[in-house]
Design a protein around this motif. Structure first.
Motif, PDB file in Angstrom:
ATOM      1  N   GLU A 141       2.585  -0.567  14.180  1.00 21.56           N
ATOM      2  CA  GLU A 141       2.307   0.852  14.375  1.00 21.56           C
ATOM      3  C   GLU A 141       3.628   1.613  14.301  1.00 21.56           C
ATOM      4  O   GLU A 141       4.586   1.306  15.018  1.00 21.56           O
ATOM      5  CB  GLU A 141       1.644   1.076  15.734  1.00 21.56           C
ATOM      6  CG  GLU A 141       1.110   2.477  15.932  1.00 21.56           C
ATOM      7  CD  GLU A 141      -0.085   2.777  15.049  1.00 21.56           C
ATOM      8  OE1 GLU A 141      -0.289   3.958  14.704  1.00 21.56           O
ATOM      9  OE2 GLU A 141      -0.824   1.828  14.702  1.00 21.56           O
ATOM     10  N   LEU A 142       3.688   2.608  13.407  1.00 23.92           N
ATOM     11  CA  LEU A 142       4.942   3.322  13.227  1.00 23.92           C
ATOM     12  C   LEU A 142       5.241   4.202  14.437  1.00 23.92           C
ATOM     13  O   LEU A 142       4.394   4.964  14.906  1.00 23.92           O
ATOM     14  CB  LEU A 142       4.875   4.187  11.966  1.00 23.92           C
ATOM     15  CG  LEU A 142       4.782   3.447  10.642  1.00 23.92           C
ATOM     16  CD1 LEU A 142       4.828   4.428   9.484  1.00 23.92           C
ATOM     17  CD2 LEU A 142       5.902   2.421  10.498  1.00 23.92           C
ATOM     18  N   THR A 143       6.471   4.098  14.931  1.00 24.91           N
ATOM     19  CA  THR A 143       6.933   4.949  16.025  1.00 24.91           C
ATOM     20  C   THR A 143       7.760   6.095  15.449  1.00 24.91           C
ATOM     21  O   THR A 143       8.039   6.148  14.240  1.00 24.91           O
ATOM     22  CB  THR A 143       7.789   4.138  17.007  1.00 24.91           C
ATOM     23  OG1 THR A 143       8.990   3.717  16.328  1.00 24.91           O
ATOM     24  CG2 THR A 143       7.023   2.909  17.498  1.00 24.91           C
ATOM     25  N   ARG A 174       3.270  10.120   4.995  1.00 25.25           N
ATOM     26  CA  ARG A 174       1.966  10.224   5.642  1.00 25.25           C
ATOM     27  C   ARG A 174       2.028   9.702   7.075  1.00 25.25           C
ATOM     28  O   ARG A 174       3.014   9.139   7.516  1.00 25.25           O
ATOM     29  CB  ARG A 174       0.921   9.431   4.851  1.00 25.25           C
ATOM     30  CG  ARG A 174       0.803   9.856   3.392  1.00 25.25           C
ATOM     31  CD  ARG A 174      -0.231   9.017   2.671  1.00 25.25           C
ATOM     32  NE  ARG A 174      -0.293   9.374   1.266  1.00 25.25           N
ATOM     33  CZ  ARG A 174      -1.099   8.768   0.383  1.00 25.25           C
ATOM     34  NH1 ARG A 174      -1.886   7.791   0.778  1.00 25.25           N
ATOM     35  NH2 ARG A 174      -1.102   9.139  -0.872  1.00 25.25           N
ATOM     36  N   ASN A 175       0.946   9.888   7.796  1.00 25.62           N
ATOM     37  CA  ASN A 175       0.878   9.411   9.170  1.00 25.62           C
ATOM     38  C   ASN A 175       0.636   7.909   9.253  1.00 25.62           C
ATOM     39  O   ASN A 175       0.893   7.281  10.257  1.00 25.62           O
ATOM     40  CB  ASN A 175      -0.216  10.144   9.945  1.00 25.62           C
ATOM     41  CG  ASN A 175       0.142  11.603  10.166  1.00 25.62           C
ATOM     42  OD1 ASN A 175       1.321  11.925  10.325  1.00 25.62           O
ATOM     43  ND2 ASN A 175      -0.840  12.481  10.161  1.00 25.62           N
ATOM     44  N   ASN A 176       0.078   7.333   8.179  1.00 25.64           N
ATOM     45  CA  ASN A 176      -0.127   5.886   8.185  1.00 25.64           C
ATOM     46  C   ASN A 176       1.072   5.181   7.551  1.00 25.64           C
ATOM     47  O   ASN A 176       2.142   5.769   7.441  1.00 25.64           O
ATOM     48  CB  ASN A 176      -1.438   5.521   7.470  1.00 25.64           C
ATOM     49  CG  ASN A 176      -1.497   6.104   6.068  1.00 25.64           C
ATOM     50  OD1 ASN A 176      -0.478   6.335   5.426  1.00 25.64           O
ATOM     51  ND2 ASN A 176      -2.693   6.348   5.579  1.00 25.64           N
ATOM     52  N   ARG A 177       0.917   3.964   7.116  1.00 27.48           N
ATOM     53  CA  ARG A 177       2.053   3.180   6.613  1.00 27.48           C
ATOM     54  C   ARG A 177       2.181   3.230   5.092  1.00 27.48           C
ATOM     55  O   ARG A 177       3.022   2.534   4.529  1.00 27.48           O
ATOM     56  CB  ARG A 177       1.903   1.731   7.080  1.00 27.48           C
ATOM     57  CG  ARG A 177       1.942   1.582   8.592  1.00 27.48           C
ATOM     58  CD  ARG A 177       1.844   0.121   9.017  1.00 27.48           C
ATOM     59  NE  ARG A 177       0.580  -0.490   8.625  1.00 27.48           N
ATOM     60  CZ  ARG A 177      -0.529  -0.419   9.347  1.00 27.48           C
ATOM     61  NH1 ARG A 177      -0.538   0.259  10.485  1.00 27.48           N
ATOM     62  NH2 ARG A 177      -1.638  -1.001   8.943  1.00 27.48           N
ATOM     63  N   LEU A 178       1.366   4.014   4.420  1.00 31.02           N
ATOM     64  CA  LEU A 178       1.395   4.111   2.963  1.00 31.02           C
ATOM     65  C   LEU A 178       1.952   5.476   2.563  1.00 31.02           C
ATOM     66  O   LEU A 178       1.502   6.509   3.053  1.00 31.02           O
ATOM     67  CB  LEU A 178      -0.009   3.930   2.392  1.00 31.02           C
ATOM     68  CG  LEU A 178      -0.136   3.800   0.876  1.00 31.02           C
ATOM     69  CD1 LEU A 178       0.580   2.546   0.386  1.00 31.02           C
ATOM     70  CD2 LEU A 178      -1.607   3.757   0.472  1.00 31.02           C
ATOM     71  N   PHE A 179       2.933   5.478   1.669  1.00 30.83           N
ATOM     72  CA  PHE A 179       3.613   6.700   1.276  1.00 30.83           C
ATOM     73  C   PHE A 179       3.547   6.855  -0.245  1.00 30.83           C
ATOM     74  O   PHE A 179       3.114   5.948  -0.959  1.00 30.83           O
ATOM     75  CB  PHE A 179       5.075   6.672   1.733  1.00 30.83           C
ATOM     76  CG  PHE A 179       5.245   6.158   3.129  1.00 30.83           C
ATOM     77  CD1 PHE A 179       4.911   6.946   4.211  1.00 30.83           C
ATOM     78  CD2 PHE A 179       5.722   4.866   3.357  1.00 30.83           C
ATOM     79  CE1 PHE A 179       5.058   6.474   5.506  1.00 30.83           C
ATOM     80  CE2 PHE A 179       5.872   4.385   4.641  1.00 30.83           C
ATOM     81  CZ  PHE A 179       5.544   5.189   5.724  1.00 30.83           C
ATOM     82  N   LYS A 180       4.031   7.984  -0.737  1.00 29.70           N
ATOM     83  CA  LYS A 180       4.052   8.181  -2.186  1.00 29.70           C
ATOM     84  C   LYS A 180       5.130   9.192  -2.562  1.00 29.70           C
ATOM     85  O   LYS A 180       5.535  10.025  -1.755  1.00 29.70           O
ATOM     86  CB  LYS A 180       2.699   8.652  -2.703  1.00 29.70           C
ATOM     87  CG  LYS A 180       2.329  10.078  -2.310  1.00 29.70           C
ATOM     88  CD  LYS A 180       0.999  10.491  -2.937  1.00 29.70           C
ATOM     89  CE  LYS A 180       0.638  11.938  -2.559  1.00 29.70           C
ATOM     90  NZ  LYS A 180      -0.635  12.353  -3.160  1.00 29.70           N
ATOM     91  N   TYR A 181       5.603   9.071  -3.801  1.00 28.45           N
ATOM     92  CA  TYR A 181       6.424  10.108  -4.409  1.00 28.45           C
ATOM     93  C   TYR A 181       5.898  10.353  -5.817  1.00 28.45           C
ATOM     94  O   TYR A 181       5.126   9.549  -6.358  1.00 28.45           O
ATOM     95  CB  TYR A 181       7.916   9.735  -4.422  1.00 28.45           C
ATOM     96  CG  TYR A 181       8.289   8.540  -5.266  1.00 28.45           C
ATOM     97  CD1 TYR A 181       8.560   8.671  -6.625  1.00 28.45           C
ATOM     98  CD2 TYR A 181       8.396   7.275  -4.700  1.00 28.45           C
ATOM     99  CE1 TYR A 181       8.915   7.585  -7.395  1.00 28.45           C
ATOM    100  CE2 TYR A 181       8.756   6.179  -5.456  1.00 28.45           C
ATOM    101  CZ  TYR A 181       9.014   6.339  -6.800  1.00 28.45           C
ATOM    102  OH  TYR A 181       9.361   5.257  -7.563  1.00 28.45           O
ATOM    103  N   VAL A 182       6.289  11.483  -6.416  1.00 31.21           N
ATOM    104  CA  VAL A 182       5.725  11.907  -7.697  1.00 31.21           C
ATOM    105  C   VAL A 182       6.851  12.163  -8.689  1.00 31.21           C
ATOM    106  O   VAL A 182       7.790  12.916  -8.399  1.00 31.21           O
ATOM    107  CB  VAL A 182       4.869  13.180  -7.538  1.00 31.21           C
ATOM    108  CG1 VAL A 182       4.229  13.569  -8.881  1.00 31.21           C
ATOM    109  CG2 VAL A 182       3.794  12.982  -6.475  1.00 31.21           C
ATOM    110  N   THR A 183       6.785  11.529  -9.862  1.00 26.12           N
ATOM    111  CA  THR A 183       7.732  11.787 -10.945  1.00 26.12           C
ATOM    112  C   THR A 183       7.112  12.780 -11.921  1.00 26.12           C
ATOM    113  O   THR A 183       5.905  12.818 -12.103  1.00 26.12           O
ATOM    114  CB  THR A 183       8.079  10.500 -11.703  1.00 26.12           C
ATOM    115  OG1 THR A 183       6.885   9.958 -12.290  1.00 26.12           O
ATOM    116  CG2 THR A 183       8.686   9.470 -10.774  1.00 26.12           C
TER     117      THR A 183
END
Length: 320
Positions: A141-143, A174-183
Protein backbone atom coordinates in the motif's frame (compact mmCIF):
# COMPACT_ATOMS: atom_id res chain seq x y z
CA UNK A 1 13.22 4.02 0.60
CA UNK A 2 15.54 7.00 0.71
CA UNK A 3 16.43 9.06 -2.32
CA UNK A 4 19.97 8.67 -3.67
CA UNK A 5 22.66 11.15 -2.72
CA UNK A 6 25.59 12.42 -4.74
CA UNK A 7 28.52 11.78 -2.44
CA UNK A 8 31.58 13.99 -2.27
CA UNK A 9 33.68 11.22 -3.82
CA UNK A 10 31.30 10.87 -6.74
CA UNK A 11 30.78 14.58 -7.34
CA UNK A 12 34.47 15.37 -7.76
CA UNK A 13 34.58 13.16 -10.86
CA UNK A 14 31.52 14.78 -12.41
CA UNK A 15 33.15 18.19 -11.92
CA UNK A 16 36.22 17.23 -13.94
CA UNK A 17 36.69 19.07 -17.24
CA UNK A 18 36.04 16.60 -20.02
CA UNK A 19 35.88 17.39 -23.75
CA UNK A 20 35.31 13.79 -24.84
CA UNK A 21 32.31 13.33 -27.14
CA UNK A 22 30.37 10.16 -26.44
CA UNK A 23 27.52 8.37 -28.15
CA UNK A 24 25.40 5.79 -26.36
CA UNK A 25 23.90 3.30 -28.80
CA UNK A 26 20.43 2.11 -27.72
CA UNK A 27 18.70 -0.86 -29.31
CA UNK A 28 15.76 -3.17 -28.67
CA UNK A 29 15.49 -6.93 -28.79
CA UNK A 30 12.54 -9.25 -28.23
CA UNK A 31 12.29 -12.54 -26.36
CA UNK A 32 9.30 -14.52 -25.13
CA UNK A 33 6.89 -11.96 -26.56
CA UNK A 34 8.39 -9.08 -24.62
CA UNK A 35 11.15 -6.59 -25.26
CA UNK A 36 14.38 -5.61 -23.55
CA UNK A 37 16.44 -2.47 -24.10
CA UNK A 38 20.23 -2.64 -24.38
CA UNK A 39 22.87 0.06 -24.72
CA UNK A 40 26.61 0.58 -24.92
CA UNK A 41 28.78 3.67 -25.26
CA UNK A 42 31.77 4.68 -27.34
CA UNK A 43 33.95 7.78 -27.68
CA UNK A 44 33.81 9.75 -30.91
CA UNK A 45 36.49 11.89 -32.48
CA UNK A 46 36.18 15.17 -30.54
CA UNK A 47 37.40 17.24 -33.50
CA UNK A 48 34.76 15.79 -35.80
CA UNK A 49 31.87 15.81 -33.31
CA UNK A 50 32.51 19.00 -31.33
CA UNK A 51 29.45 20.65 -32.92
CA UNK A 52 25.90 19.42 -32.22
CA UNK A 53 24.86 16.41 -34.27
CA UNK A 54 21.73 17.00 -36.33
CA UNK A 55 21.75 13.84 -38.45
CA UNK A 56 22.46 10.78 -36.38
CA UNK A 57 23.09 8.74 -39.53
CA UNK A 58 26.57 10.30 -39.46
CA UNK A 59 27.35 8.43 -36.27
CA UNK A 60 29.27 5.31 -37.33
CA UNK A 61 27.75 1.86 -37.28
CA UNK A 62 28.84 -0.48 -34.53
CA UNK A 63 28.62 -4.17 -33.78
CA UNK A 64 26.59 -5.56 -30.88
CA UNK A 65 26.06 -8.76 -28.96
CA UNK A 66 23.25 -9.07 -26.39
CA UNK A 67 21.44 -11.91 -24.64
CA UNK A 68 19.62 -13.00 -27.78
CA UNK A 69 21.49 -11.98 -30.94
CA UNK A 70 24.56 -10.39 -32.43
CA UNK A 71 24.94 -8.18 -35.46
CA UNK A 72 25.41 -4.50 -36.31
CA UNK A 73 23.79 -1.28 -35.12
CA UNK A 74 22.68 1.41 -37.57
CA UNK A 75 22.03 4.77 -35.84
CA UNK A 76 18.53 5.94 -36.77
CA UNK A 77 17.63 8.97 -34.66
CA UNK A 78 19.70 11.02 -32.24
CA UNK A 79 18.87 12.72 -28.93
CA UNK A 80 20.89 14.84 -26.51
CA UNK A 81 22.17 12.80 -23.59
CA UNK A 82 20.69 14.03 -20.27
CA UNK A 83 23.03 11.76 -18.30
CA UNK A 84 26.26 13.04 -19.90
CA UNK A 85 25.49 16.62 -20.96
CA UNK A 86 27.85 18.73 -23.08
CA UNK A 87 28.38 17.06 -26.45
CA UNK A 88 27.16 13.57 -25.63
CA UNK A 89 24.34 11.79 -27.41
CA UNK A 90 22.03 8.83 -27.14
CA UNK A 91 21.05 7.33 -30.46
CA UNK A 92 18.26 4.87 -31.17
CA UNK A 93 19.54 2.18 -33.52
CA UNK A 94 18.12 -0.28 -36.00
CA UNK A 95 19.60 -3.78 -35.76
CA UNK A 96 20.96 -5.95 -38.56
CA UNK A 97 22.36 -9.43 -38.84
CA UNK A 98 25.90 -9.83 -40.05
CA UNK A 99 24.56 -10.38 -43.58
CA UNK A 100 22.95 -6.89 -43.54
CA UNK A 101 19.53 -8.47 -43.05
CA UNK A 102 17.27 -6.60 -40.57
CA UNK A 103 16.59 -8.45 -37.34
CA UNK A 104 13.22 -10.24 -37.78
CA UNK A 105 11.66 -8.91 -34.58
CA UNK A 106 12.95 -5.34 -34.87
CA UNK A 107 12.63 -4.59 -38.57
CA UNK A 108 9.40 -2.62 -38.36
CA UNK A 109 10.76 0.90 -38.06
CA UNK A 110 11.52 1.02 -41.77
CA UNK A 111 8.08 -0.48 -42.53
CA UNK A 112 6.41 2.21 -40.43
CA UNK A 113 8.28 5.00 -42.22
CA UNK A 114 7.47 3.54 -45.64
CA UNK A 115 3.74 3.06 -44.96
CA UNK A 116 3.40 6.57 -43.51
CA UNK A 117 5.00 8.01 -46.66
CA UNK A 118 2.86 5.96 -49.05
CA UNK A 119 -0.42 6.59 -47.20
CA UNK A 120 0.04 10.38 -47.33
CA UNK A 121 -2.20 11.07 -44.33
CA UNK A 122 -2.02 14.86 -44.01
CA UNK A 123 -1.61 16.28 -40.52
CA UNK A 124 -2.03 13.01 -38.65
CA UNK A 125 -0.89 13.19 -35.03
CA UNK A 126 -0.29 10.41 -32.56
CA UNK A 127 -0.04 10.27 -28.77
CA UNK A 128 0.88 7.07 -26.93
CA UNK A 129 -0.07 6.50 -23.29
CA UNK A 130 2.49 4.30 -21.54
CA UNK A 131 1.31 2.49 -18.40
CA UNK A 132 3.92 1.44 -15.84
CA UNK A 133 4.47 0.53 -12.21
CA UNK A 134 7.42 -0.05 -9.91
CA UNK A 135 8.27 -3.60 -8.94
CA UNK A 136 9.23 -2.52 -5.41
CA UNK A 137 5.75 -1.05 -4.86
CA UNK A 138 3.68 -3.63 -6.70
CA UNK A 139 2.42 -5.50 -3.63
CA UNK A 140 2.32 -2.83 -0.95
CA UNK A 141 0.00 0.00 0.00
CA UNK A 142 1.55 3.28 -1.09
CA UNK A 143 2.26 5.73 1.72
CA UNK A 144 2.89 9.45 1.48
CA UNK A 145 6.63 8.74 1.60
CA UNK A 146 6.36 6.34 -1.34
CA UNK A 147 4.39 8.86 -3.37
CA UNK A 148 6.95 11.56 -2.62
CA UNK A 149 9.74 9.38 -4.08
CA UNK A 150 7.60 8.52 -7.11
CA UNK A 151 6.89 12.21 -7.76
CA UNK A 152 10.62 12.92 -7.64
CA UNK A 153 11.25 10.13 -10.16
CA UNK A 154 8.59 11.49 -12.50
CA UNK A 155 9.85 15.06 -12.19
CA UNK A 156 13.43 14.00 -12.93
CA UNK A 157 12.27 11.85 -15.86
CA UNK A 158 10.26 14.78 -17.25
CA UNK A 159 13.30 17.09 -17.10
CA UNK A 160 15.62 14.46 -18.59
CA UNK A 161 13.19 13.67 -21.42
CA UNK A 162 12.76 17.35 -22.27
CA UNK A 163 16.53 17.85 -22.31
CA UNK A 164 16.88 14.90 -24.68
CA UNK A 165 14.34 16.46 -27.03
CA UNK A 166 11.41 14.13 -26.38
CA UNK A 167 7.86 15.40 -26.28
CA UNK A 168 6.32 14.11 -23.04
CA UNK A 169 3.04 15.99 -22.87
CA UNK A 170 1.78 14.67 -19.52
CA UNK A 171 2.15 12.12 -16.76
CA UNK A 172 -0.32 10.91 -14.18
CA UNK A 173 0.35 9.90 -10.57
CA UNK A 174 -2.74 7.90 -9.71
CA UNK A 175 -3.94 6.90 -6.27
CA UNK A 176 -3.27 3.23 -6.96
CA UNK A 177 0.03 1.60 -7.95
CA UNK A 178 -0.37 1.98 -11.73
CA UNK A 179 0.84 5.16 -13.42
CA UNK A 180 1.18 6.50 -16.95
CA UNK A 181 2.88 9.12 -19.08
CA UNK A 182 2.03 10.29 -22.61
CA UNK A 183 4.40 10.85 -25.56
CA UNK A 184 3.46 13.09 -28.46
CA UNK A 185 1.91 14.71 -30.34
CA UNK A 186 3.96 13.74 -33.36
CA UNK A 187 3.83 11.75 -36.57
CA UNK A 188 3.74 7.96 -36.57
CA UNK A 189 7.49 7.36 -36.82
CA UNK A 190 8.62 10.06 -34.41
CA UNK A 191 6.16 9.14 -31.67
CA UNK A 192 7.41 5.52 -31.74
CA UNK A 193 11.05 6.63 -31.64
CA UNK A 194 10.26 8.80 -28.63
CA UNK A 195 8.33 6.03 -26.87
CA UNK A 196 11.32 3.66 -27.09
CA UNK A 197 13.75 6.33 -25.97
CA UNK A 198 11.44 7.45 -23.15
CA UNK A 199 11.39 3.89 -21.83
CA UNK A 200 15.19 3.83 -21.83
CA UNK A 201 15.48 7.24 -20.12
CA UNK A 202 12.82 6.32 -17.57
CA UNK A 203 14.69 3.17 -16.61
CA UNK A 204 17.95 5.11 -16.25
CA UNK A 205 16.35 7.78 -14.05
CA UNK A 206 14.61 5.19 -11.86
CA UNK A 207 17.93 3.40 -11.30
CA UNK A 208 19.23 6.47 -9.48
CA UNK A 209 16.35 6.12 -7.02
CA UNK A 210 16.99 2.38 -6.66
CA UNK A 211 13.64 1.57 -8.29
CA UNK A 212 12.74 -0.84 -11.08
CA UNK A 213 10.07 0.38 -13.48
CA UNK A 214 7.98 -2.29 -15.18
CA UNK A 215 5.98 -1.69 -18.34
CA UNK A 216 4.26 -5.06 -18.07
CA UNK A 217 1.11 -6.03 -16.14
CA UNK A 218 0.74 -5.12 -12.48
CA UNK A 219 -1.00 -8.39 -11.62
CA UNK A 220 0.23 -11.78 -12.82
CA UNK A 221 -1.98 -13.06 -15.61
CA UNK A 222 -3.28 -9.58 -16.44
CA UNK A 223 -2.46 -7.58 -19.60
CA UNK A 224 -0.73 -4.19 -19.58
CA UNK A 225 -1.92 -1.78 -22.24
CA UNK A 226 -0.72 1.13 -24.30
CA UNK A 227 -3.33 3.53 -25.60
CA UNK A 228 -2.76 5.04 -29.05
CA UNK A 229 -4.55 8.37 -29.55
CA UNK A 230 -4.63 9.68 -33.09
CA UNK A 231 -6.36 12.28 -35.24
CA UNK A 232 -6.16 13.94 -38.64
CA UNK A 233 -6.07 17.67 -39.37
CA UNK A 234 -9.79 17.72 -40.20
CA UNK A 235 -10.63 15.89 -36.98
CA UNK A 236 -8.86 18.60 -34.98
CA UNK A 237 -9.52 21.75 -36.99
CA UNK A 238 -12.49 21.01 -39.25
CA UNK A 239 -16.13 21.71 -38.59
CA UNK A 240 -18.05 19.36 -36.33
CA UNK A 241 -19.56 17.65 -39.35
CA UNK A 242 -16.19 17.26 -41.10
CA UNK A 243 -14.49 16.01 -37.94
CA UNK A 244 -17.13 13.42 -37.11
CA UNK A 245 -17.43 12.29 -40.73
CA UNK A 246 -13.72 11.65 -41.07
CA UNK A 247 -13.51 10.07 -37.62
CA UNK A 248 -16.26 7.61 -38.55
CA UNK A 249 -14.32 6.63 -41.69
CA UNK A 250 -11.18 6.02 -39.61
CA UNK A 251 -13.14 4.07 -37.01
CA UNK A 252 -14.74 1.87 -39.66
CA UNK A 253 -11.32 1.23 -41.21
CA UNK A 254 -9.89 0.18 -37.85
CA UNK A 255 -12.81 -2.11 -37.05
CA UNK A 256 -12.68 -3.86 -40.41
CA UNK A 257 -8.97 -3.88 -41.30
CA UNK A 258 -6.74 -3.23 -38.27
CA UNK A 259 -6.59 -6.79 -36.91
CA UNK A 260 -5.97 -8.15 -40.41
CA UNK A 261 -3.06 -5.70 -40.80
CA UNK A 262 -1.68 -6.78 -37.42
CA UNK A 263 -1.80 -10.45 -38.43
CA UNK A 264 0.78 -9.71 -41.07
CA UNK A 265 3.28 -9.10 -38.27
CA UNK A 266 5.16 -12.11 -36.95
CA UNK A 267 5.07 -10.72 -33.40
CA UNK A 268 1.27 -10.53 -33.18
CA UNK A 269 -0.32 -13.69 -31.81
CA UNK A 270 -4.05 -13.48 -31.05
CA UNK A 271 -3.83 -16.61 -28.89
CA UNK A 272 -1.88 -14.80 -26.18
CA UNK A 273 -3.21 -11.24 -26.62
CA UNK A 274 -6.79 -9.99 -26.41
CA UNK A 275 -8.28 -8.13 -29.35
CA UNK A 276 -7.68 -4.37 -29.43
CA UNK A 277 -10.48 -2.01 -28.45
CA UNK A 278 -11.46 1.22 -30.20
CA UNK A 279 -13.20 4.38 -28.98
CA UNK A 280 -14.21 7.72 -30.52
CA UNK A 281 -14.02 10.90 -28.42
CA UNK A 282 -14.98 14.54 -28.90
CA UNK A 283 -13.00 16.69 -26.47
CA UNK A 284 -13.90 20.41 -26.62
CA UNK A 285 -14.46 20.32 -30.36
CA UNK A 286 -11.36 18.22 -31.06
CA UNK A 287 -12.23 14.75 -32.25
CA UNK A 288 -9.83 11.84 -31.83
CA UNK A 289 -9.77 8.06 -31.85
CA UNK A 290 -8.25 5.81 -29.21
CA UNK A 291 -6.96 2.29 -29.68
CA UNK A 292 -5.97 0.20 -26.65
CA UNK A 293 -3.68 -2.76 -27.23
CA UNK A 294 -1.18 -4.90 -25.28
CA UNK A 295 1.98 -2.91 -24.52
CA UNK A 296 4.37 -5.71 -25.51
CA UNK A 297 3.60 -5.17 -29.21
CA UNK A 298 6.19 -3.09 -31.06
CA UNK A 299 4.74 0.47 -31.44
CA UNK A 300 6.08 0.66 -34.99
CA UNK A 301 3.82 -2.30 -35.84
CA UNK A 302 0.77 -0.68 -34.21
CA UNK A 303 1.16 2.75 -35.83
CA UNK A 304 1.94 1.15 -39.18
CA UNK A 305 -1.24 -0.94 -38.95
CA UNK A 306 -3.33 2.08 -37.92
CA UNK A 307 -2.10 4.00 -40.95
CA UNK A 308 -2.78 1.08 -43.28
CA UNK A 309 -6.27 0.58 -41.87
CA UNK A 310 -7.16 4.28 -41.97
CA UNK A 311 -5.76 5.01 -45.43
CA UNK A 312 -7.91 4.81 -48.55
CA UNK A 313 -5.01 3.00 -50.24
CA UNK A 314 -5.38 -0.78 -50.39
CA UNK A 315 -2.18 -2.35 -49.07
CA UNK A 316 -1.12 -5.87 -49.90
CA UNK A 317 -1.05 -7.42 -46.44
CA UNK A 318 1.29 -10.22 -47.51
CA UNK A 319 3.97 -7.65 -48.35
CA UNK A 320 3.73 -5.55 -45.20
Amino acid sequence: MSAPQLTTSTKKYWDLKDKTVRAEYVWVNFSNHFWKIFSKTRNLDSMEWSAPIFKSAKIPRWNFEDLYNSGSLQPAVNFDDPFRPKHSYITLCETFLEEEVPMPFTRYRKDCRTKATVARLDGHYFHIEQEFHFEEYANIELTIAHKDVIRKVLDCFYKAANYAGLCICSFNLRNNRLFKYVTGPSNALRVCDELWMSRFIFQRVAEEFHLTPCFGPLISGDVAHNTYIFSSFNMREGSDQEAMGEAQIWLEGLQTKFTRMMRSSIIFDERIRPSPTYALFDNKGRTHLELKIACDIDPYVVTKSIIMAASSIEFNVQNT
